[in-house]
Enzyme design. Structure first.
Site, PDB file in Angstrom:
ATOM      1  N   ALA A 299      42.561  38.293  50.036  1.00  0.00           N
ATOM      2  CA  ALA A 299      43.985  37.965  50.191  1.00  0.00           C
ATOM      3  C   ALA A 299      44.771  38.417  48.964  1.00  0.00           C
ATOM      4  O   ALA A 299      44.244  38.360  47.857  1.00  0.00           O
ATOM      5  CB  ALA A 299      44.149  36.462  50.387  1.00  0.00           C
ATOM      6  N   PRO A 300      46.016  38.878  49.157  1.00  0.00           N
ATOM      7  CA  PRO A 300      46.760  38.916  50.413  1.00  0.00           C
ATOM      8  C   PRO A 300      46.469  40.131  51.300  1.00  0.00           C
ATOM      9  O   PRO A 300      46.993  40.209  52.404  1.00  0.00           O
ATOM     10  CB  PRO A 300      48.222  38.927  49.945  1.00  0.00           C
ATOM     11  N   GLY A 301      45.683  41.101  50.829  1.00  0.00           N
ATOM     12  CA  GLY A 301      45.305  42.163  51.758  1.00  0.00           C
ATOM     13  C   GLY A 301      45.609  43.582  51.288  1.00  0.00           C
ATOM     14  O   GLY A 301      45.485  44.519  52.075  1.00  0.00           O
TER      15      GLY A 301
ATOM     16  N   LYS B  32      43.903  45.582  49.249  1.00  0.00           N
ATOM     17  CA  LYS B  32      42.734  46.471  49.328  1.00  0.00           C
ATOM     18  C   LYS B  32      42.181  46.517  50.751  1.00  0.00           C
ATOM     19  O   LYS B  32      41.631  47.529  51.165  1.00  0.00           O
ATOM     20  CB  LYS B  32      41.684  46.058  48.311  1.00  0.00           C
TER      21      LYS B  32
ATOM     22  N   GLU C 212      38.519  35.656  52.682  1.00  0.00           N
ATOM     23  CA  GLU C 212      39.250  34.947  51.634  1.00  0.00           C
ATOM     24  C   GLU C 212      38.815  33.483  51.663  1.00  0.00           C
ATOM     25  O   GLU C 212      38.815  32.859  52.720  1.00  0.00           O
ATOM     26  CB  GLU C 212      40.769  35.080  51.865  1.00  0.00           C
TER      27      GLU C 212
ATOM     28  N   ASP D 233      33.088  30.877  51.629  1.00  0.00           N
ATOM     29  CA  ASP D 233      32.727  31.004  50.224  1.00  0.00           C
ATOM     30  C   ASP D 233      31.780  32.206  50.105  1.00  0.00           C
ATOM     31  O   ASP D 233      30.963  32.436  51.009  1.00  0.00           O
ATOM     32  CB  ASP D 233      32.004  29.714  49.793  1.00  0.00           C
TER      33      ASP D 233
ATOM     34  N   ASP E 185      37.203  42.340  44.485  1.00  0.00           N
ATOM     35  CA  ASP E 185      38.387  42.401  43.624  1.00  0.00           C
ATOM     36  C   ASP E 185      38.551  40.958  43.121  1.00  0.00           C
ATOM     37  O   ASP E 185      39.218  40.149  43.746  1.00  0.00           O
ATOM     38  CB  ASP E 185      39.585  42.846  44.472  1.00  0.00           C
TER      39      ASP E 185
ATOM     40  N   CYS F 103      42.103  42.674  37.444  1.00  0.00           N
ATOM     41  CA  CYS F 103      43.345  43.079  36.777  1.00  0.00           C
ATOM     42  C   CYS F 103      43.394  42.395  35.413  1.00  0.00           C
ATOM     43  O   CYS F 103      44.441  41.924  34.972  1.00  0.00           O
ATOM     44  CB  CYS F 103      44.570  42.763  37.639  1.00  0.00           C
TER      45      CYS F 103
HETATM   46  N1  SAM Z   1      42.022  42.012  46.851  1.00  0.00           N
HETATM   47  C1  SAM Z   1      43.297  41.358  46.966  1.00  0.00           C
HETATM   48  C2  SAM Z   1      44.364  42.393  47.233  1.00  0.00           C
HETATM   49  O1  SAM Z   1      44.155  43.579  46.908  1.00  0.00           O
HETATM   50  O2  SAM Z   1      45.400  42.035  47.817  1.00  0.00           O
HETATM   51  C3  SAM Z   1      43.614  40.514  45.747  1.00  0.00           C
HETATM   52  C4  SAM Z   1      42.516  39.547  45.438  1.00  0.00           C
HETATM   53  S1  SAM Z   1      42.837  38.466  44.110  1.00  0.00           S
HETATM   54  C5  SAM Z   1      42.652  39.466  42.718  1.00  0.00           C
HETATM   55  C6  SAM Z   1      41.402  37.480  44.088  1.00  0.00           C
HETATM   56  C7  SAM Z   1      41.180  36.599  45.294  1.00  0.00           C
HETATM   57  O3  SAM Z   1      39.986  35.834  45.106  1.00  0.00           O
HETATM   58  C8  SAM Z   1      42.301  35.597  45.537  1.00  0.00           C
HETATM   59  O4  SAM Z   1      42.785  35.720  46.851  1.00  0.00           O
HETATM   60  C9  SAM Z   1      41.618  34.242  45.340  1.00  0.00           C
HETATM   61  O5  SAM Z   1      42.095  33.256  46.227  1.00  0.00           O
HETATM   62  C10 SAM Z   1      40.168  34.547  45.623  1.00  0.00           C
HETATM   63  N2  SAM Z   1      39.249  33.597  44.962  1.00  0.00           N
HETATM   64  C11 SAM Z   1      39.536  32.596  44.111  1.00  0.00           C
HETATM   65  N3  SAM Z   1      38.430  31.930  43.773  1.00  0.00           N
HETATM   66  C12 SAM Z   1      37.409  32.504  44.428  1.00  0.00           C
HETATM   67  C13 SAM Z   1      36.020  32.266  44.499  1.00  0.00           C
HETATM   68  N4  SAM Z   1      35.439  31.283  43.790  1.00  0.00           N
HETATM   69  N5  SAM Z   1      35.285  33.049  45.294  1.00  0.00           N
HETATM   70  C14 SAM Z   1      35.862  34.060  45.991  1.00  0.00           C
HETATM   71  N6  SAM Z   1      37.174  34.347  45.954  1.00  0.00           N
HETATM   72  C15 SAM Z   1      37.929  33.581  45.181  1.00  0.00           C
END
Ligand code: SAM
Length: 449
Positions: free
Chosen positions: A110-112, A114, A132, A159, A176, A229
């Protein structure tokens, strides 16, 4: 913009760090605005768009327009995405075969950004699973994929640990990862307050947990694309080194053009805002050793309920695709590519799938109530009535405010703007019922509000 002194101290050892250039990029320059076009809904280009070298459909914009008040944004013609993160494309096209179906997972999706990008790069017959872990964010991810017009994709809300059940399954996995976010300080200066060396340590430990689950779901020989990032070595090269040491991952390199200004590190690639036209980004590509373990094929546990012949006679006038599977789940019809039947059955049995294929509509005893997703998808039958809206009408439609288009057929009709579909209306003789989903509507009254 006051950057944390402890971050600057940490970065002294980061490959390619130039303190003066970095500070100047944060004090004097703004984050560039960029978008990536949807190759299946290509909007018209304009002279103010400049190509991004590393992504075929990526463009910088000269100014940041109001995306909210652009109907083409709501039609899914483009995704607003930070330029550096489009580097994913180079990894995917350089390392993956382009002529065979692939199983692709975006684990932290999320949000999508990639996921929509990967979807547009998939070879024919492939499928994308976008996951997500946070439910509210998974729903936003679903909405963005619907807008993008995806068909061979599913959205899960699990998860990462639960992906261990799909052992050796995916050809490509994108992680990501959630990170300390220093690479986006220019776009979001408020995030500076939440940054600390302890947050970096916390994120690095979480990244390792996520990666170790992802690794199990990757097939031998498959590629894991890891990105953050963050600028911190602890979350980037150090995490990749841990994968190489503990999981026997093999780093793979990419061929990148020098004018892109991307720094090659060990292992991976960094975008620094004083060298690359984009925000802070790190990525690396890691291959799982090919020790000839056969690809895992989960046993089918959940049988599909396809729509019956009679039900299909109600559905058929709404859809264009003859060879999709039409499935019925709680009276809702979904279309899913026939050649991916076993993928669907396996994944639905093992994961919490919240969306898959294309939601066609709700099946009532004698009719179908068409779904918003169908209106935005090429599965929509070309016999369905369309009504073309002006800019003002399209905004009123997207705000769910009253309006009456000048010429419209009676009954279910798809509203379009510049030939791109926005959603359904149901036209009665004296008014129209607006079926644009409430949760997607434009809430602002005007640009100024
Ligand atoms: N890939 C997305 C994009 O390009 O739009 C952005 C992803 S963002 C950097 C990281 C994501 O990992 C967030 O949506 C967050 O909710 C999720 N996240 C948070 N904690 C997490 C966990 N323990 N395991 C997996 N994902 C997690």
């Amino acid at each position: 913009m006051l950057l944390p002194a402890s971050l600057l101290d940490q970065l002294c050892s980061a490959p390619g760090f130039d303190r003066a250039g970095f500070l100047q990029a944060h004090q004097e320059a703004q984050a560039p605005t960029s978008i990536r076009l949807n190759p299946s809904k290509l909007p018209p280009l304009n002279d103010a768009m400049q190509p991004i070298g590393w992504s075929r459909q990526g463009y910088y914009l000269q100014q940041r327009p109001s995306f909210t008040f652009d109907p083409l944004f709501h039609a899914g013609c483009y995704y607003v995405q930070e330029a550096s993160s489009m580097l994913l494309e180079q990894a995917f096209v350089q390392l993956m075969p382009q002529d065979q179906p692939l199983r692709v997972l975006d684990l932290c999706a999320a949000p999508g950004g990639k996921s929509t990008h990967l979807y547009s790069l998939l070879p024919a017959g492939s499928f994308l699973m976008a996951n997500e872990v946070i439910r509210s964010r998974a729903l936003v991810l679903r909405d963005n994929l619907i807008r993008w017009g995806t068909q061979n994709a599913m959205v899960t809300n699990n998860d990462p640990e639960q992906f261990r059940a799909l052992k050796n399954y995916f050809d490509w996995i994108t992680v990501d990862a959630p990170c300390s976010g220093s690479g986006l300080f220019r776009k979001d200066p408020d995030a500076i307050e939440h940054w600390s060396p302890a947050a970096v340590q916390h994120c690095a430990a979480r990244q390792q947990r996520i990666l170790s689950a992802a690794w199990e779901a990757l097939r031998p020989g498959g590629i894991l694309f890891y990105s953050t990032c963050s600028y911190s070595v602890e979350e980037n090269e150090a995490v990749a080194a841990w994968m190489i040491r503990e999981l026997k991952a093999k780093p793979r390199s990419l061929v990148l053009q020098s004018e892109w200004g991307i720094t090659s590190t060990d292992p991976g690639y960094r975008c620094w805002p004083d060298k690359t036209r984009g925000e802070g980004f790190y990525c690396c590509c890691l291959q799982k050793p090919d020790d000839r373990v056969p690809t895992f094929l989960p046993r089918v546990q959940k049988a599909l309920r396809s729509v019956s012949k009679n039900e299909m006679s109600i559905v058929r006038p709404w859809v264009s695709s003859e060879d999709a599977l039409y499935l019925l789940l709680h009276q809702t019809v979904y279309a899913w590519p026939s050649q991916l039947r076993s993928e669907w059955e396996a994944c639905v049995a093992l994961l919490n799938v919240i969306y898959s294929g294309v939601r066609i509509g709700e099946l009532l005893p004698d009719k179908l109530v068409p779904d918003h997703a169908l209106a935005q998808n090429s599965y929509l039958s070309n016999t369905v009535a369309l009504v073309s809206l002006s800019l003002t009408e399209a905004i009123l439609y997207l705000q769910r405010k009253p309006f009456m288009p000048s010429q419209t057929a009676k009954g279910w009709t798809v509203a379009t703007y510049q030939e791109f579909t926005l959603g359904w209306i149901n036209a009665l003789s004296t008014r129209i019922n607006n079926y644009y989903p409430k949760e997607l509507r434009i809430i602002k009254d005007s640009l100024a509000s």
